[in-house]
Every structure is written in C-alpha cells, then in structure tokens.
Design a protein around this motif. Sequence first.
Motif, short mmCIF file in Angstrom:
data_model
loop_
_atom_site.label_atom_id
_atom_site.label_comp_id
_atom_site.label_asym_id
_atom_site.label_seq_id
_atom_site.Cartn_x
_atom_site.Cartn_y
_atom_site.Cartn_z
N ARG A 95 -26.69 11.85 23.40
CA ARG A 95 -26.28 11.69 24.97
C ARG A 95 -26.50 10.15 25.08
N THR A 96 -26.01 9.73 26.30
CA THR A 96 -25.59 8.13 26.57
C THR A 96 -26.23 8.04 27.94
N GLN A 97 -26.36 9.11 28.59
CA GLN A 97 -27.04 9.28 30.08
C GLN A 97 -28.33 9.99 30.22
N ILE A 98 -29.23 8.99 30.43
CA ILE A 98 -30.53 9.61 30.32
C ILE A 98 -31.14 9.65 31.95
N GLU A 122 -27.33 4.41 29.96
CA GLU A 122 -27.36 4.46 31.59
C GLU A 122 -28.25 5.31 31.96
N VAL A 123 -29.15 4.79 32.82
CA VAL A 123 -30.63 5.31 33.25
C VAL A 123 -30.46 6.00 34.46
N GLN A 124 -30.95 6.96 34.87
CA GLN A 124 -30.96 7.29 36.29
C GLN A 124 -32.38 7.85 36.41
N VAL A 125 -33.25 7.41 37.46
CA VAL A 125 -34.41 7.76 37.74
C VAL A 125 -34.47 8.69 38.74
N VAL A 126 -35.32 9.80 38.81
CA VAL A 126 -35.33 10.83 39.81
C VAL A 126 -36.34 10.51 40.70
#
Length: 179
Positions: A95-98, A122-126
């Motif tokens: 995967r490339t989106q984390i 690509e990092v998304q922080v919740v």
Amino acid sequence: MLKGDQTVFVLVDVQGKLARIVHESEKLVKNLTDLIQGLQILNIPIIWVEQYPEGLGPTLEEVSQHLEGMKPIPKLTFDACKNESFIQALKKSGRTQILVAGIEGHICVHQTSMGLHDMGYEVQVVADAISSRTLENKEIGLAKMKAAGMTITSVETALFEIMHSAEGEQFKQLIKLLK
C-alpha cells in the motif's frame, strides 16, 4: 482521497497506564475502536506497533480485542520506520497511503508519520484518534505533521473516503457501527 486498495492503517502505541492518562482517553479509545472496526469492515490491512511493551505494557484490552489474530510489532525507537519488522510489514502490504493513529501525538505518532512521509508514502493522521498526555502536545504534533505536508483527517472522514458510496452491505455495517 483515500482509496481502499491503497490504504493501510498503522496503530501506534496505545499501551498500558500511558493510554489511560492521555488527554480524553475514553474518547480516544472509542474513536480507535470505531476506526479499527470500520477498517475491518472495509478490508483495510492493519499494522500494529507497541513501544517497549516490557516497560509500558500491552495495548489496552479495549483496543486489542478488535485485533484478534494479529500480533503487535515491538519497537524501541519512537519512529516505527527505524524498525525492520515494521518496514517489512509495510512493504508486504503493498500500500502507498498510510492512515496513522495512536499515542503520543507529538512523539511516536509524529516521528512515525514523518518517517513514512520521508519514505514517500502519502500519510493521513487521524486527529480524533490520536492523543498525548496534554492537549497542547497533541496540537503541537498535529501542527508539525500538517506543516510537513501530511493530511489531517478524522475517523468518519477516513472511513467514508474509503467507502466512496452510500450503498451495499459494507455501508450498512459502517452506518450501524458509527451510530
């Protein structure tokens, strides 16, 4: 936008007494369990890390009970990317989106997110599924990650981005979960 076939979730260090004393601990646990269960409905792989479990203790039971059949990856570094077992699990996911959540927002979540970002993910922080001992430290961690180019998201935003559509059995399960 998060894509179901490109997203992997990284759960960071929701352990022991520390997890009980972070800012809004009960809200954090609720949001994490909703996120984990929602991601499982959507078939998103999960990588779970624990910081020095011998000292900090295991992941909270309320969280780990939703990770049945999985084992945490122990680490000593604040940045999970400096742990070879973590890197192998990440590469194996393809995967490339984390999507990243856990504690503490200004230490391990921040450093792991930076490590992932520096590796080209690509990092998304919740934001509503991370915490620190103080609100100020959580906010500092979020500000630093945003300034570095990471996307800040929420449990519902992430789940519905992956879902893409209000139809089908997964949608019904997700709505039931989030009520």
